[in-house]
Motif scaffolding. Structure first.
Motif, PDB file in Angstrom:
ATOM      1  N   PHE A  19      15.318 -15.891  21.519  1.00  0.00           N
ATOM      2  CA  PHE A  19      14.531 -14.659  21.571  1.00  0.00           C
ATOM      3  C   PHE A  19      14.696 -13.917  20.249  1.00  0.00           C
ATOM      4  O   PHE A  19      15.794 -13.707  19.764  1.00  0.00           O
ATOM      5  N   GLY A  20      13.581 -13.529  19.656  1.00  0.00           N
ATOM      6  CA  GLY A  20      13.607 -12.810  18.386  1.00  0.00           C
ATOM      7  C   GLY A  20      13.466 -13.705  17.172  1.00  0.00           C
ATOM      8  O   GLY A  20      13.597 -13.250  16.039  1.00  0.00           O
ATOM      9  N   THR A  21      13.186 -14.982  17.393  1.00  0.00           N
ATOM     10  CA  THR A  21      12.990 -15.908  16.287  1.00  0.00           C
ATOM     11  C   THR A  21      11.892 -15.411  15.353  1.00  0.00           C
ATOM     12  O   THR A  21      11.983 -15.543  14.145  1.00  0.00           O
ATOM     13  N   ALA A  22      10.868 -14.857  15.934  1.00  0.00           N
ATOM     14  CA  ALA A  22       9.758 -14.309  15.148  1.00  0.00           C
ATOM     15  C   ALA A  22       9.334 -13.003  15.785  1.00  0.00           C
ATOM     16  O   ALA A  22       9.408 -12.843  17.001  1.00  0.00           O
ATOM     17  N   LEU A  23       8.921 -12.063  14.965  1.00  0.00           N
ATOM     18  CA  LEU A  23       8.366 -10.837  15.522  1.00  0.00           C
ATOM     19  C   LEU A  23       7.302 -10.287  14.595  1.00  0.00           C
ATOM     20  O   LEU A  23       7.291 -10.534  13.394  1.00  0.00           O
ATOM     21  N   ARG A  44       9.992 -16.492  21.270  1.00  0.00           N
ATOM     22  CA  ARG A  44      11.196 -17.201  21.715  1.00  0.00           C
ATOM     23  C   ARG A  44      10.790 -18.640  22.010  1.00  0.00           C
ATOM     24  O   ARG A  44      10.074 -18.910  22.952  1.00  0.00           O
ATOM     25  N   PHE A  45      11.243 -19.552  21.164  1.00  0.00           N
ATOM     26  CA  PHE A  45      10.702 -20.907  21.291  1.00  0.00           C
ATOM     27  C   PHE A  45      11.461 -21.813  22.244  1.00  0.00           C
ATOM     28  O   PHE A  45      11.037 -22.939  22.492  1.00  0.00           O
ATOM     29  N   ASN A  90       8.263 -24.251  27.307  1.00  0.00           N
ATOM     30  CA  ASN A  90       7.691 -24.594  26.011  1.00  0.00           C
ATOM     31  C   ASN A  90       7.605 -23.394  25.092  1.00  0.00           C
ATOM     32  O   ASN A  90       6.828 -23.386  24.164  1.00  0.00           O
ATOM     33  N   GLY A  91       8.395 -22.378  25.339  1.00  0.00           N
ATOM     34  CA  GLY A  91       8.379 -21.195  24.503  1.00  0.00           C
ATOM     35  C   GLY A  91       7.472 -20.114  25.068  1.00  0.00           C
ATOM     36  O   GLY A  91       6.681 -20.354  25.968  1.00  0.00           O
ATOM     37  N   TYR A 119       6.573 -23.280  20.619  1.00  0.00           N
ATOM     38  CA  TYR A 119       5.614 -22.190  20.744  1.00  0.00           C
ATOM     39  C   TYR A 119       6.386 -20.883  20.614  1.00  0.00           C
ATOM     40  O   TYR A 119       7.394 -20.678  21.279  1.00  0.00           O
ATOM     41  N   GLY A 120       5.925 -20.010  19.736  1.00  0.00           N
ATOM     42  CA  GLY A 120       6.593 -18.728  19.511  1.00  0.00           C
ATOM     43  C   GLY A 120       7.491 -18.703  18.296  1.00  0.00           C
ATOM     44  O   GLY A 120       8.129 -17.696  18.015  1.00  0.00           O
ATOM     45  N   ILE A 121       7.537 -19.806  17.544  1.00  0.00           N
ATOM     46  CA  ILE A 121       8.387 -19.845  16.350  1.00  0.00           C
ATOM     47  C   ILE A 121       7.829 -18.956  15.239  1.00  0.00           C
ATOM     48  O   ILE A 121       8.545 -18.540  14.342  1.00  0.00           O
ATOM     49  N   ALA A 122       6.530 -18.637  15.309  1.00  0.00           N
ATOM     50  CA  ALA A 122       5.890 -17.728  14.347  1.00  0.00           C
ATOM     51  C   ALA A 122       4.873 -16.881  15.102  1.00  0.00           C
ATOM     52  O   ALA A 122       4.187 -17.386  15.995  1.00  0.00           O
ATOM     53  N   VAL A 123       4.796 -15.592  14.765  1.00  0.00           N
ATOM     54  CA  VAL A 123       3.802 -14.702  15.362  1.00  0.00           C
ATOM     55  C   VAL A 123       3.231 -13.774  14.297  1.00  0.00           C
ATOM     56  O   VAL A 123       3.904 -13.440  13.329  1.00  0.00           O
TER      57      VAL A 123
END
Length: 141
Positions: free
Chosen positions: A9-13, A35-36, A45-46, A76-80
């Protein structure tokens, strides 16, 4: 939102706000946190958790987004990224593939806010025919 160890959680924001292409300034009101869930042994799957700023200045969780065609550990969610006005959101999934035996080619998912919920409106895909190793498509959105 339910978090587990290994969710990242918080990998990308991303937060909206600032000046758009027309020069219009937008106050921050939407926050998206990726969060991936790579460490999950199940079919997770994130996800992207979207928070909205209310009239009292408090952030509250509004919605959790998941890929419509997600696969296990697709990141999924590694970049936003989010548009300045908070109406368009893009989410990367760098390890997406059609099967676990295939080389990951990645995807980027585009959502539009309709005033009540986020609607997936498009999916951009890395070219699986040109990937010799992982393409990492969607690593930066």
């Amino acid at each position: 939102m339910s978090l587990e160890q290994g969710d990242f959680f918080g990998t990308a924001l991303a937060m909206n706000g600032g000046q758009d292409a027309r020069g219009v300034y937008h106050e921050p009101s939407v926050l998206a946190i990726g969060r991936f869930e790579q460490a999950s042994a199940n079919t997770q799957n994130g996800a992207v958790d979207v928070f909205r700023l209310d009239a009292h200045g408090n952030w509250g969780e509004a919605e959790t987004l998941r890929a419509s065609d997600g696969c296990r550990v697709d990141e999924y969610g590694i970049a936003v990224a989010i548009s300045p006005d908070g109406s368009v959101l893009m989410v990367g999934a760098t390890q997406h593939s059609w099967s676990e035996a295939e080389t990951p080619f990645g995807k980027a998912y585009i959502y539009e806010y309709d005033g009540g919920q986020w609607i997936e409106t498009a999916v951009l895909t890395g070219d699986p025919n040109t990937c010799r190793t992982t393409c990492m498509f969607g690593a930066a959105v």
